[in-house]
Design a protein around this motif. Structure first.
Motif, mmCIF file in Angstrom:
data_model
loop_
_atom_site.group_PDB
_atom_site.id
_atom_site.type_symbol
_atom_site.label_atom_id
_atom_site.label_comp_id
_atom_site.label_asym_id
_atom_site.label_seq_id
_atom_site.Cartn_x
_atom_site.Cartn_y
_atom_site.Cartn_z
ATOM 1 N N ILE A 139 -21.061 -28.181 -20.788
ATOM 2 C CA ILE A 139 -19.730 -28.782 -20.929
ATOM 3 C C ILE A 139 -19.478 -29.805 -19.825
ATOM 4 N N GLY A 140 -19.981 -29.546 -18.625
ATOM 5 C CA GLY A 140 -19.764 -30.488 -17.531
ATOM 6 C C GLY A 140 -20.994 -31.242 -17.095
ATOM 7 N N CYS A 161 -26.162 -29.245 -8.820
ATOM 8 C CA CYS A 161 -25.490 -30.114 -9.797
ATOM 9 C C CYS A 161 -23.978 -29.969 -9.685
ATOM 10 N N SER A 162 -23.515 -28.735 -9.576
ATOM 11 C CA SER A 162 -22.077 -28.472 -9.477
ATOM 12 C C SER A 162 -21.479 -29.127 -8.237
ATOM 13 N N ILE A 188 -9.176 -34.122 -11.857
ATOM 14 C CA ILE A 188 -9.190 -33.021 -12.825
ATOM 15 C C ILE A 188 -10.521 -32.930 -13.573
ATOM 16 N N PRO A 189 -11.045 -34.027 -14.171
ATOM 17 C CA PRO A 189 -12.328 -33.891 -14.876
ATOM 18 C C PRO A 189 -13.487 -33.553 -13.948
ATOM 19 N N SER A 190 -13.435 -34.016 -12.692
ATOM 20 C CA SER A 190 -14.506 -33.689 -11.745
ATOM 21 C C SER A 190 -14.499 -32.197 -11.418
ATOM 22 N N LEU A 191 -13.306 -31.648 -11.181
ATOM 23 C CA LEU A 191 -13.193 -30.218 -10.906
ATOM 24 C C LEU A 191 -13.624 -29.397 -12.121
ATOM 25 N N GLY A 217 -17.484 -25.937 -14.244
ATOM 26 C CA GLY A 217 -18.108 -25.544 -15.509
ATOM 27 C C GLY A 217 -19.607 -25.404 -15.382
ATOM 28 N N VAL A 218 -20.239 -26.344 -14.690
ATOM 29 C CA VAL A 218 -21.682 -26.281 -14.477
ATOM 30 C C VAL A 218 -22.060 -25.068 -13.639
#
Length: 422
Positions: A243-244, A304-305, A386-389, A394-395
């Protein structure tokens, strides 16, 4: 007697001879996927097959438009549910030929698309090309297991390096052709001709050692997977991570442009990311030999996260390049380990195609949601926090799921070793 029963239920260590065990479990009248002596771990035919699989991966056309790219990734993974089982039934050549023809057809047909015909690009690159890649991806990776045992992880990682190298070639080639005198139609046809030639060589190079014959029904394989905790946790973790996972691939260029970095240079950020990814995939098989497959998977997905979260602080060209190189390397390492990870969690390699299909069908839904969901969180105001968090945490779900999976796998392996040496 206790040892034989336990061998059928417990996943063996990746270094154990699962191929000989497979030969003993099959009846004499049933043709086996591997000879009694096991994969040769080398030889002209084995390396020719690896080369063909590499070219098949190199020829994959990568699309960065969010919905088209997400649908392509979804079909590539989900179609493995069908192609994996057909591979187990001995349809390898049918799959790679039909899949290659679909990829070639979709690319040549794309050259006839006109400005504003988004639906045509969506159908050709999202649907038709996704189906073609899905038919060839699983079998071209699984066939490596017929030729390599001890070197399996290394060779699979090297084969996986073809995709980012192809991404570098296609992106730079198309950028020069489309912005030159050739134009869109001629540029796409030239790229389609190159891809078609590579796929033709791949089809001629790849060979199976024997026609595969399934030993169990698909429903029985699915029931076995549903009772294996490491396999369930690995599948769940990979689905969450998808997802991320593609957030930097889709948005690193846009993020850099919005922070004042030159547009022309921003174009090459994806090429930089792909180059680093190729290095990561090439070295993953070597590093895994020292650290272990599960350890390296957990470490790379955690990295990655962290790197995705660091995109929040991106504000100059040096940060963009650093993120491109770092994320490309660790993402390439992680993605190249997925198929070998499924392989070592498969006690009966005649079920490898089916298990790949089951695992990647679930992960396909994560890939489908990746780009569009991140775009919705980004909004028209380009709020990167928000999308970065969301993508970063998610990863990290993969590491959280694979850690107990590693513990369970090690406990089962230690119990098996205790029984076998009793």
């Amino acid at each position: 007697m206790v040892q034989d029963e336990f061998r059928n239920d417990v996943m063996t260590d990746e270094k154990s001879d699962v191929l000989e065990e497979l030969g003993r479990r099959q009846s004499p009248d049933c043709p086996t996927l591997y000879s009694d002596s096991g994969p040769p771990d080398g030889g002209r035919q084995a390396w020719a097959t690896a080369f063909g699989s590499y070219l098949n991966s190199f020829g994959v056309y990568q699309v960065s438009v969010r919905w088209i790219g997400a649908l392509g990734f979804f079909l590539t993974a989900s179609v493995t549910l069908i192609s994996g089982r057909l591979y187990d039934r001995g349809c390898f050549y049918h799959l790679v030929i039909v899949g290659s023809l679909l990829q070639s057809l979709s690319l040549f047909a794309l050259s006839f698309a006109k400005p504003g015909q988004f639906y045509m690009i969506f159908v050709l690159q999202g649907v038709l090309s996704g189906l073609g890649v899905g038919l060839t991806f699983g079998p071209s990776m699984a066939v490596i297991s017929q030729h390599f045992s001890k070197r399996r992880t290394l060779v699979m990682a090297l084969v996986a390096a073809g995709s980012p190298l192809g991404g570098i070639n296609h992106s730079i080639m198309l950028n020069c052709l489309l912005n030159g005198t050739v134009g869109f139609a001629g540029g796409v046809r030239a790229s389609a001709g190159l891809v078609s030639a590579l796929l033709l060589i791949a089809c001629l190079s790849m060979r199976t050692r024997a026609l595969s014959t399934p030993t169990t029904s698909f429903s029985k394989v699915a029931r076995k997977c549903s009772r294996e905790v490491p396999f369930i946790l690995m599948t769940a973790g990979t689905t969450l991570s998808q997802i991320g996972f593609f957030f930097p691939t889709y948005y690193l260029q846009l993020d850099s442009i919005k922070h004042g970095i030159d547009i022309q240079f921003s174009f090459y950020l994806i090429a930089i990311l792909n180059a680093a990814s190729a290095v990561g995939r090439c070295t993953a098989g070597i590093i895994a030999g020292y650290t272990g497959l599960l350890n390296l998977t957990i470490a790379s997905v955690t990295a990655c996260s962290v790197i995705i979260l660091s995109m929040i602080a991106l504000n100059n060209i040096f940060g963009a390049v650093a993120i491109g190189i770092a994320y490309g390397y660790v993402a390439g390492t992680y993605i190249s380990l997925l198929v070998p990870l499924v392989a070592i969690l498969t006690p009966d390699l005649s079920e490898l195609g089916a298990r790949m299909g089951i695992c990647f069908t679930f992960t396909a839904f994560g890939a489908l949601l990746s780009g569009p969901l991140a775009g919705a969180l980004l909004s028209s105001q380009y709020r990167w926090l928000i999308p970065s968090l969301f993508s970063g945490f998610g990863v990290s779900g993969n590491a959280l799921d694979n850690t107990p999976g590693k513990i369970t796998h090690n406990l089962a392996r230690n119990k098996a070793n205790y029984l076998f040496h009793e």
